[in-house]
Design an enzyme around this catalytic site. Structure first.
Site, PDB file in Angstrom:
ATOM      1  CG  ASN A   1      38.682  30.201  32.395  1.00 26.41           C
ATOM      2  OD1 ASN A   1      38.372  29.065  32.747  1.00 26.41           O
ATOM      3  ND2 ASN A   1      37.789  31.164  32.242  1.00 26.41           N
TER       4      ASN A   1
ATOM      5  CG  HIS B   1      40.935  36.262  36.053  1.00 31.04           C
ATOM      6  ND1 HIS B   1      41.773  36.487  34.981  1.00 31.04           N
ATOM      7  CD2 HIS B   1      39.786  35.773  35.540  1.00 31.04           C
ATOM      8  CE1 HIS B   1      41.153  36.160  33.863  1.00 31.04           C
ATOM      9  NE2 HIS B   1      39.941  35.704  34.165  1.00 31.04           N
TER      10      HIS B   1
ATOM     11  CG  HIS C   1      36.021  33.308  37.093  1.00 31.81           C
ATOM     12  ND1 HIS C   1      35.307  34.344  36.537  1.00 31.81           N
ATOM     13  CD2 HIS C   1      37.026  33.044  36.223  1.00 31.81           C
ATOM     14  CE1 HIS C   1      35.854  34.677  35.365  1.00 31.81           C
ATOM     15  NE2 HIS C   1      36.892  33.903  35.161  1.00 31.81           N
TER      16      HIS C   1
HETATM   17  P1  DGP Z   1      38.024  35.175  31.874  1.00 28.13           P
HETATM   18  O1  DGP Z   1      37.069  34.821  30.791  1.00 28.13           O
HETATM   19  O2  DGP Z   1      38.337  33.990  32.783  1.00 28.13           O
HETATM   20  O3  DGP Z   1      39.270  35.862  31.358  1.00 28.13           O
HETATM   21  O4  DGP Z   1      37.232  36.220  32.791  1.00 28.13           O
HETATM   22  C1  DGP Z   1      37.416  37.609  32.780  1.00 28.13           C
HETATM   23  C2  DGP Z   1      36.380  38.201  33.690  1.00 28.13           C
HETATM   24  O5  DGP Z   1      36.781  39.510  34.030  1.00 28.13           O
HETATM   25  C3  DGP Z   1      34.980  38.321  33.073  1.00 28.13           C
HETATM   26  O6  DGP Z   1      34.065  37.544  33.844  1.00 28.13           O
HETATM   27  C4  DGP Z   1      34.645  39.794  33.149  1.00 28.13           C
HETATM   28  C5  DGP Z   1      35.659  40.336  34.132  1.00 28.13           C
HETATM   29  N1  DGP Z   1      36.121  41.683  33.831  1.00 28.13           N
HETATM   30  C6  DGP Z   1      36.688  42.083  32.671  1.00 28.13           C
HETATM   31  N2  DGP Z   1      37.038  43.387  32.752  1.00 28.13           N
HETATM   32  C7  DGP Z   1      36.701  43.797  34.009  1.00 28.13           C
HETATM   33  C8  DGP Z   1      36.813  45.044  34.688  1.00 28.13           C
HETATM   34  O7  DGP Z   1      37.316  46.055  34.173  1.00 28.13           O
HETATM   35  N3  DGP Z   1      36.349  45.096  35.967  1.00 28.13           N
HETATM   36  C9  DGP Z   1      35.807  43.998  36.580  1.00 28.13           C
HETATM   37  N4  DGP Z   1      35.366  44.166  37.839  1.00 28.13           N
HETATM   38  N5  DGP Z   1      35.675  42.805  35.969  1.00 28.13           N
HETATM   39  C10 DGP Z   1      36.122  42.702  34.692  1.00 28.13           C
END
Ligand code: DGP
Length: 135
Positions: free
Chosen positions: A86, A99, A101
């Protein structure tokens, strides 16, 4: 970036369940998984969206995505895998560090049906021409 949560994960200032790391990328389990095995792959160097990354940097990132997706397939044998990335809040980006997914899927799991496919309208050719001329 000092206040970026994913920079902190890349720097090991915040704990994560890391599954892969190389010189430029790191992959760790999503803390709010869409499905078991949902993994995130990030560049270690901060960029908010892919527009801020060079083709080489994106190549390095997707080489890591390819490795991790293959390991998820081998380890968990999902029926399918979505690769989702995204850019910008309008596109659903919450964490402002690039990032990717990797989301294991199975038939009928009900995840990710974000749009209703509709036949293209008259504007299709004009939009295609605008994209082509921007390349
Ligand atoms: P997006 O909506 O594409 O920005 O996805 C962000 C993702 O990041 C969401 O699925 C949850 C994950 N996320 C957010 N904070 C953290 C964190 O501190 N640690 C981990 N492992 N994942 C996180």
């Amino acid at each position: 970036m000092s206040d970026c949560i994913f920079c902190k994960i890349a720097a090991k200032d915040i704990k994560s369940a890391t599954v892969y790391e190389d010189e430029t990328a790191i992959a760790f389990m999503d803390v709010n998984p869409a499905s078991p095995g949902h993994t995130l792959v990030i560049p270690k160097k901060h960029a908010q969206t892919i527009s801020e990354m060079s083709a080489d940097e994106l190549g390095n990132l997707f080489r890591a995505v390819s490795k991790v997706a293959a390991a998820i397939k081998k380890a968990l044998n999902p029926e399918g895998i979505n690769i989702l990335q995204n850019n910008g809040s309008a596109a659903g980006q919450v964490v402002p560090h690039v990032h990717v997914h990797i989301i294991p899927r199975k038939s009928g799991d009900g995840l990710l049906t974000p749009w209703k496919p509709q036949p293209a309208g008259d504007e299709l050719a004009e939009i295609a021409a605008r994209i082509k001329s921007a390349l």
